[in-house]
Design a protein around this motif. Sequence first.
Motif: not given
Length: 634
Positions: A68-77, A92-97, A102-109
């Motif tokens: 779920k969080d990976q999909a939200q991250l890709q959509a936000a990007a 992005a605000s709805a993602i549970d970091a 760690d690599p995904e968290y870097a993209r999230y940041a």
Amino acid sequence: MSALHRRIPFIIHSLAAGALALSVAGCQTPSSEPNAQIPADSGNFATASRQNAIRLLNSARQLPSPAKDQAQLQAAAILYTLGDNATARQAASAIDAEQLTDPEYARYAQVYGGALAADDDFFTALDLVSAPRLEQAWYQIPAETALPLRVLRADLWNLMGDIDSGIAERQRIATLAREDDAISRNNDGLWQLLTQLPSSELRNRAEETLDTKMRAWYQLALLGRDTQADISTQLTALSRWRQQWPGHTAVSHPPQALQLLEQLASQRAQNVALLLPLSGPLGSAGRAIRDGFMAAYYSALDAGAPTPQVQVYDTGTAQAFDEIYQTAVNNGAQTIVGPLDKDKVANLLATEKLPVPTLALNYGDEGRLTGDLVQFGLAIEDEARQVAQQAYRQGHRQAMILAPESSWGQRGLEAFTAEWNSLGGTISISRNYTDSSNFSQLVSEALLIPESKNREADLRRKLASPLKFTPRRRGDVDMLFVLAQPQQARQIKPMLSYFYAGELPVFSTSQVFAGNVDPQRDRDLNGVRFTALPWLFEDDNQTKRNIVKQANPAPAFARLYALGADAFRLYPRLPMLRQFPNQRVYGLTGSLSLTADGRIVREQIWAKIDQGKPVPITTSVSETPLTDDSVRAD
């Protein structure tokens, strides 16, 4: 786009969005959503991409974490790269970091931090992109993600005034950048950070550092920052630097400003006319500017640099200004510097076309889109806007203002208020004062201390039991902007502590410091942050040395000498500022840039009073808006 974004040297949103293409490409689509890939052959790529992102967000609701969080991250990007910042930030605000690697968290940041910065939420963005989790995981983050994230971090530190952190980040970026464009952009970013440091600081660092690459950078920045030197002198020094450091990155990918020096040297005017009031009401100011201009002239002459012929005309006489101007042109002037009088600048603005390029030393009520007139002066408005931008970047949103009723005080008040409101801040309280004001009463009433004491009195009348009560200041202010001369500021600042607001950050303009180091008198100003003329810290500058030796001007006139010296260094560099709006001339009055309508904007360095002495600020101090109930009013 906000007023702050129009002024920042690097547009964070543009940089982050460009870099995020790599991040989007690196995001893996959850296996449960096979149709989530962006159709590369779509006739309307942007529309298809946005539709794809929305499908991802909708489908993410049905997915378990971490998919779920990976999909939200890709959509936000994807949304962020398309410029849909509001939806990207929401996603992005709805993602549970905590569910991200760690690599995904870097993209999230990178995505969320960029979205926050694009909405001027710099303080929160910097907290996110400098999170401890990132510091412990850089070795796991691929370069295509780490590079744009580090660029965002460097830009944010630059905006927040943390020069040292920005420099360190640019050094790390240098180890990641491989493409020519990325190397050039990083060198430009590092150059901008370094040239914000006073020359004395650059010189000290060049002598003390053990890092040979940074020693070369400090020496180059010292060379480039010295736009008080003649262009030919700079070119000679640059040639020597290149011979000393042939393998340095700034030789293969030089900052843009250095690439323009040869062009500027060939375009210099050989005859310059200086039009200033040497008699009449403005005579003392005009003579100070003239002497500053000529001090810079003789500094260049002593250095063996080519210098123009300079003719000086007195505009303080009864002769019409138009006649004086035309006489200067008839006598061969290729560039005119002046006038100083505001009404004479208005005359130039009303003239359809000027015969030669002119650098006026004051501002009219409007700009001029043609390239024949540039306006330059010591406007309090520039400093007030700079204070608003810096305070806002540091997370403050609720301002209290104290300003004198004088003309300069009201102009500063209006400029700060307009800039602050445009950024999204609010003015909780604004009060004017005069030299005869009761400053204790002024501060007390502005902080609503009498109301707090009235509540105490009411409680004492209503309660029969003993009452312990400490008055509290108002809670809807998180910073104070005080426009004041030293004598007023020395009375206002101690009142803050007396009235329970000693922790309130205080910002001011250069007028708050008298110009003479006096720890005994200025200890009451400890902690005040103010925009300072670089003149204050440029004791090694040869032009300043000549001025001090020959005239030893009082602080009020020192500003005018600095203005004259900067005018001499500025006029031949105007073509550079027109061609490259992001470039700056570093002078004794500030970092000078040119707007599209021909107005020079000064950005001064930041300083604070520490133990009664002014010191330059090169690192940021965490200043979160106040929320502690212990310092809020009832």
